[in-house]
Write an enzyme that holds these catalytic residues in place. Structure first.
Site, PDB file in Angstrom:
ATOM      1  CE  LYS A 141       4.295  27.876 -23.065  1.00  0.00           C
ATOM      2  NZ  LYS A 141       5.028  27.267 -24.178  1.00  0.00           N
ATOM      3  CE  LYS A 149      -2.647  21.065 -27.372  1.00  0.00           C
ATOM      4  NZ  LYS A 149      -1.300  21.521 -27.752  1.00  0.00           N
ATOM      5  CE  LYS A 155      -1.333  20.136 -20.346  1.00  0.00           C
ATOM      6  NZ  LYS A 155      -0.429  19.616 -21.320  1.00  0.00           N
TER       7      LYS A 155
HETATM    8  P1  AMP Z   1       4.721  23.354 -23.928  1.00  0.00           P
HETATM    9  O1  AMP Z   1       4.511  24.630 -23.208  1.00  0.00           O
HETATM   10  O2  AMP Z   1       3.440  22.580 -24.083  1.00  0.00           O
HETATM   11  O3  AMP Z   1       5.500  23.481 -25.189  1.00  0.00           O
HETATM   12  O4  AMP Z   1       5.592  22.436 -22.958  1.00  0.00           O
HETATM   13  C1  AMP Z   1       6.981  22.600 -22.738  1.00  0.00           C
HETATM   14  C2  AMP Z   1       7.427  21.636 -21.660  1.00  0.00           C
HETATM   15  O5  AMP Z   1       6.799  21.914 -20.415  1.00  0.00           O
HETATM   16  C3  AMP Z   1       7.084  20.169 -21.966  1.00  0.00           C
HETATM   17  O6  AMP Z   1       8.165  19.341 -21.574  1.00  0.00           O
HETATM   18  C4  AMP Z   1       5.876  19.876 -21.119  1.00  0.00           C
HETATM   19  O7  AMP Z   1       5.779  18.521 -20.765  1.00  0.00           O
HETATM   20  C5  AMP Z   1       6.160  20.745 -19.891  1.00  0.00           C
HETATM   21  N1  AMP Z   1       4.911  21.154 -19.228  1.00  0.00           N
HETATM   22  C6  AMP Z   1       3.894  21.892 -19.768  1.00  0.00           C
HETATM   23  N2  AMP Z   1       2.909  22.095 -18.876  1.00  0.00           N
HETATM   24  C7  AMP Z   1       3.301  21.472 -17.724  1.00  0.00           C
HETATM   25  C8  AMP Z   1       2.716  21.324 -16.408  1.00  0.00           C
HETATM   26  N3  AMP Z   1       1.526  21.859 -16.106  1.00  0.00           N
HETATM   27  N4  AMP Z   1       3.417  20.629 -15.478  1.00  0.00           N
HETATM   28  C9  AMP Z   1       4.623  20.100 -15.771  1.00  0.00           C
HETATM   29  N5  AMP Z   1       5.234  20.201 -16.979  1.00  0.00           N
HETATM   30  C10 AMP Z   1       4.591  20.882 -17.946  1.00  0.00           C
END
Ligand code: AMP
Ligand code: TRP
Length: 332
Positions: A197, A112, A194
């Site tokens: 968002k 990041k 991956k």
């Molecule tokens: P975040 O949106 O980054 O706050 O992530 C929230 C949760 O979703 C965390 O536990 C991440 O590890 C999981 N996560 C985010 N992106 C992915 C993805 N592409 N595949 C699997 N898990 C994800």
């Protein structure tokens, strides 16, 4: 005492299929066995540029998404991180025992801050310390997350062990609960990246709020691999990702799906995949839209959650204050 689980999600945008399959979906069954704490980590969101006018709305959306997938406010403590001030307080203490070297090694920070090492906010550097505080405050044993969070959980374990050995047993040393399948859902238009968002490519991500037509359109346009067989494997990263998604919604294993689609082309497989995803997301989407119709109720649930969270967090802080020599907590 019942063991605890803690996890968090940033209120940075609409939750997507990766969040759901890698994380949220696994948060629901844990409610049966554990005392569960699920947090909308709004302070973490301030580590990258944000829009103050949109932040509150994003927080409410995050809560709605959790309730929509089946997190039950009568069984889980769901709250906003900023409504339990102990998170920022403990983060400070842990920042003082954290080390520059270990934080510099964090992959998420490296990714990041790329190209802006000197001008990036210092909060992005200490982000994993705040995350450690989140979990350690609740003496959680388990942290259900996707694969991308593994290194952050390692760091919080190191901080807990270091604190315990310097000041006496204080924190439970938590463990990552990472699912065997779905822990890393890839972007639909690039299986080496991956699903995220922060992607600016609209066809890369399926959001939990996408309607049937949009889901079908995105799946139809998903990239595939060379060849025409519906099989998973290291040479087939795109199909592996699509088969993983299919399998998680449908319940069939990947070998069973390979058999089911033997002889069909990518087109038929994608049509079937779109159907399975649309049907899987339908109840979530409906419930989400219904919940978003009553933001007052969502805010009420979040306040109830915050009151329950603060009770536990403050209990830990009373011990921490004494252990590090700050003495009695004000008001204790
Ligand atoms: P975040 O949106 O980054 O706050 O992530 C929230 C949760 O979703 C965390 O536990 C991440 O590890 C999981 N996560 C985010 N992106 C992915 C993805 N592409 N595949 C699997 N898990 C994800
Ligand atoms: N860093 C996590 C993510 O980006 C979110 C998070 C913050 C979290 N605090 C947490 C996850 C505590 C688990 C436990 O996904």
């Amino acid at each position: 005492m019942q063991k605890r689980v803690f996890s968090g999600v940033q209120p940075t945008g609409t939750p997507h299929l990766g969040n759901y399959l890698g994380a949220f979906r696994n948060w629901v069954p844990l409610q049966e066995e554990y005392e569960t704490f699920y947090c909308i980590v709004d302070l973490h969101t301030l580590t990258l540029p944000w829009d103050p006018a949109a932040l509150n709305q994003r927080i409410v959306e995050g809560a709605a998404a959790l309730f929509a997938v089946g997190v039950d406010p009568s069984r889980s403590v769901v709250f906003r991180q900023s409504h339990a001030p102990q998170h920022a307080e403990l983060a400070w203490i842990l920042t003082c025992i954290g080390r520059m070297g270990e934080l510099r090694r964090m992959i998420q920070f490296k990714e990041k801050s790329k190209g802006a090492a000197e001008s990036i906010g210092a909060g992005l550097f200490t982000y994993p310390v705040l995350q450690a505080a989140d979990v350690l405050l609740y003496q959680a044993h388990g942290v259900p997350v996707g694969e991308d969070q593994r290194q952050h959980i390692e760091l919080m374990r190191d901080l807990a062990i270091r604190f315990n050995s310097a000041f006496g047993e204080t924190f439970v040393v938590p463990e990552a609960y990472i699912p065997k399948a779905g822990a890393r859902i890839m972007a639909l238009d690039d299986p080496t990246d991956k699903m995220s968002k922060s992607s600016v490519r609209p066809n890369s991500v399926i959001n939990l709020t996408d309607d049937a037509a949009l889901v079908a359109k995105k799946i139809k346009s998903a990239v595939t691999d060379s060849g025409s067989e519906v099989v998973a494997g290291p040479e087939k990263p795109a199909l592996t990702n699509l088969l993983t998604i299919f399998s998680l919604f449908d319940g069939a294993t990947i070998p069973q799906l390979e058999e089911r689609f033997a002889g069909s082309g990518y087109g038929d497989f994608k049509t079937a995949l779109a159907e399975v995803v649309v049907e899987g997301l339908r109840p979530i989407r409906e419930r989400y839209l219904e919940l978003m119709g009553d933001p007052g109720e969502l805010n009420r649930l979040l306040s109830e959650g915050a009151a329950a969270a603060v009770k536990v967090a403050e209990g830990t802080m009373v011990t921490v204050w004494e252990r590090v020599g700050l003495g009695a907590r004000p008001g204790a």
